[in-house]
Design an enzyme around this catalytic site. Structure first.
Site, short mmCIF file in Angstrom:
data_model
loop_
_atom_site.label_atom_id
_atom_site.label_comp_id
_atom_site.label_asym_id
_atom_site.label_seq_id
_atom_site.Cartn_x
_atom_site.Cartn_y
_atom_site.Cartn_z
N ASN A 1 0.80 -1.22 0.00
CA ASN A 1 0.00 0.00 0.00
C ASN A 1 0.84 1.27 0.00
O ASN A 1 0.35 2.33 -0.38
CB ASN A 1 -0.96 0.00 1.19
CG ASN A 1 -0.29 -0.36 2.49
OD1 ASN A 1 0.28 -1.44 2.63
ND2 ASN A 1 -0.33 0.53 3.45
N GLN B 1 -4.95 -3.87 -1.83
CA GLN B 1 -4.54 -2.90 -2.84
C GLN B 1 -4.63 -3.47 -4.26
O GLN B 1 -4.83 -2.73 -5.21
CB GLN B 1 -3.10 -2.43 -2.59
CG GLN B 1 -2.94 -1.55 -1.36
CD GLN B 1 -3.60 -0.19 -1.50
OE1 GLN B 1 -3.72 0.37 -2.59
NE2 GLN B 1 -4.04 0.37 -0.39
N SER C 1 -11.11 -5.31 0.19
CA SER C 1 -11.92 -4.28 0.83
C SER C 1 -12.55 -3.38 -0.23
O SER C 1 -11.87 -2.95 -1.17
CB SER C 1 -11.05 -3.47 1.78
OG SER C 1 -11.80 -2.43 2.36
N CYS D 1 -1.96 5.07 8.52
CA CYS D 1 -1.72 4.79 9.94
C CYS D 1 -0.45 5.47 10.43
O CYS D 1 -0.33 5.79 11.59
CB CYS D 1 -1.59 3.30 10.17
SG CYS D 1 -2.62 2.35 9.09
C1 LIG Z 1 -6.48 -0.32 3.43
C2 LIG Z 1 -5.74 -1.59 3.63
C3 LIG Z 1 -6.15 -2.52 4.62
C4 LIG Z 1 -7.28 -2.23 5.56
O1 LIG Z 1 -8.53 -2.30 4.93
P1 LIG Z 1 -9.80 -1.63 5.64
O2 LIG Z 1 -10.95 -2.02 4.77
O3 LIG Z 1 -9.56 -0.16 5.61
O4 LIG Z 1 -9.89 -2.19 7.00
C5 LIG Z 1 -5.44 -3.69 4.74
N1 LIG Z 1 -4.41 -3.97 3.94
C6 LIG Z 1 -4.00 -3.12 2.97
C7 LIG Z 1 -2.85 -3.50 2.09
C8 LIG Z 1 -4.65 -1.91 2.79
O5 LIG Z 1 -4.23 -1.06 1.85
#
Ligand SMILES: *Cc1c(COP(=O)(O)O)cnc(C)c1O
Length: 413
Positions: free
Chosen positions: A171, A199, A219, A345
């Site tokens: 990410n 991602q 996600s 984060c």
């Molecule tokens: C954004 C992200 C997550 C977290 O996903 P959420 O739906 O926001 O909890 C986990 N892993 C990666 C690589 C991400 O980019």
């Protein structure tokens, strides 16, 4: 009108209008509980199953292998914790005792998992939690481009290794891992393979059969879907424990009334992403390379973080020597440009990026990184404006930097 340029699509994306449109009826028209036997309940259930079918088809899976969750973080937590419990008899809540994995209690117990230093915190912090519970974790190093070494992975495998968890694409720096080879190695040694594809899903073609993936997280809000909904792909016949206990939803494995509008939105977003993938990513790759070329050419003492070509179509990540990253971000924000220092984060905290450190960047440079992530809506004009602003701001910051002055003085004329 004030300028607004959004280049933080790895953090989250705009929910597409057609996704919102698909979701709307499921708020106040077809609001029935998907477990209901009456008309509007059936309507909800059908909508959920339709999304499941769409999503399964985008990754070469079967519908019954897709479990809806509340997002990438939950999917990662579920995969790792449940895999640990499955092999090791880890019991929830037992972390303080350090006896989750009673060594020698059962000679079939496996208590070792392999991951990487560059995972998202949803994986890394879950690993730390599991370590307190007696799981042993190997964190693989990466090379200067952020790619793991396959021979190191193979050497790390032990007889008691139960899981390999390596993210599909990073990410922060966008680097894509050799997923096919990892899948092959995992299968060869009979170890489960989980990948955080949050991602990658929607940007890269994925086939869980071909790539021999056993567990995969995704996600919706990273692909123009709504926030708070994701899925975990669980290979059929894998008896992974339930994540949430309660009702019979998601084949008893993830209880709780389904987020019907969210799931409908995710299905629509997945469909759009699959349909537009080829054209969209080709265009984004072109713009990305244009951005990278201009920045590297026009701003001296700059490095591109991550692999030059084996990276996500929409990701660029730079370090500017003698220019503090956080200040750069704030000044870009004042110009209406949304960017990030890497991960949502770590921005705001003073810690350098764990990903850049793992790639061997010195700490002062790992502090100064800038991530720009494009969307289908990003234009060349926006890139031009952004490059120009970055150039001006970096120049100003360097003008105020004693280190830069020092450095310039030492350059022979
Ligand atoms: C954004 C992200 C997550 C977290 O996903 P959420 O739906 O926001 O909890 C986990 N892993 C990666 C690589 C991400 O980019």
């Amino acid at each position: 009108m004030d300028q607004f340029i959004y280049l933080d699509n790895a953090a989250t994306t705009k929910t597409s209008p057609t996704v919102v449109e698909a979701m709307l009826p499921y708020f106040s028209e077809y609001y029935g509980n998907a477990s209901g036997i009456y008309g509007i309940g059936v309507k909800s259930r059908e909508a959920v199953n339709h999304s499941r079918e769409i999503i399964a088809s985008t990754i070469g899976a079967r519908p019954e292998e897709i479990y809806f969750t509340a997002g990438g973080t939950e999917s990662d937590n579920w995969a790792l914790k449940a895999a640990a419990e499955m092999f090791c008899g880890v019991r929830a809540g037992g972390e303080a005792s350090g006896t989750l994995c009673r060594a020698g209690a059962e000679n079939t117990a496996k208590k070792h998992l392999i991951t990487t230093r560059i995972e998202h915190h949803a994986v890394l912090h879950t690993c730390e939690y599991l370590e307190k519970a007696g799981i042993e974790v190997t964190y693989l190093n990466v090379d200067e481009n952020g790619i793991i070494r396959l021979d190191e992975l193979e050497q790390a495998i032990r007889p008691d290794t139960f899981l390999i968890s390596v993210m599909f694409a990073n990410n922060e720096v966008g680097t894509i891992q050799p997923i096919r080879e990892i899948g092959k190695i995992a299968r060869k040694y009979g170890v489960l393979f989980h990948t955080d594809a949050v991602q990658a899903y929607g940007q890269l073609p994925i086939d869980v059969e071909e790539l021999q993936i056993d567990l995969m997280s995704a996600s919706a809000h990273k692909l123009n879907g709504p926030k708070g909904v994701g899925f975990l792909y669980i290979r059929r016949n894998l008896r992974l424990r339930s994540f949430l206990h309660g009702g019979a939803q998601e084949r008893h494995r993830r209880a709780g009334t389904e987020n019907v509008p969210g799931i409908v939105g995710f299905g629509q977003a997945a469909k759009e992403a699959a349909e537009t993938m080829e054209e969209r990513t080709a265009r984004e790759t072109g713009l990305r390379d244009y951005l990278i070329d201009r920045v590297l050419k026009e701003i001296p003492y700059t490095r591109l973080n991550g692999h030059r070509t084996r990276r996500l179509p929409n990701n660029a990540n730079f370090s500017f020597q003698f220019a503090e990253g956080e200040t750069l971000l704030i000044m870009l924000d004042m110009e209406g440009i949304c960017a990030s220092s890497g991960s949502a984060c770590t921005s705001g905290s003073l810690d350098p990026s764990h990903v850049l450190l793992a790639m061997g960047l010195p700490e002062d440079i790992a502090h100064g990184s800038l991530r720009l992530t494009l969307s289908a809506e990003t234009t060349r004009e926006e890139i031009d404006i952004t490059v120009e602003k970055i150039r001006q701001i970096v120049e100003r910051l360097r003008g105020m930097s004693p280190q830069y002055e020092d450095f310039r003085r030492r350059i022979p004329r």
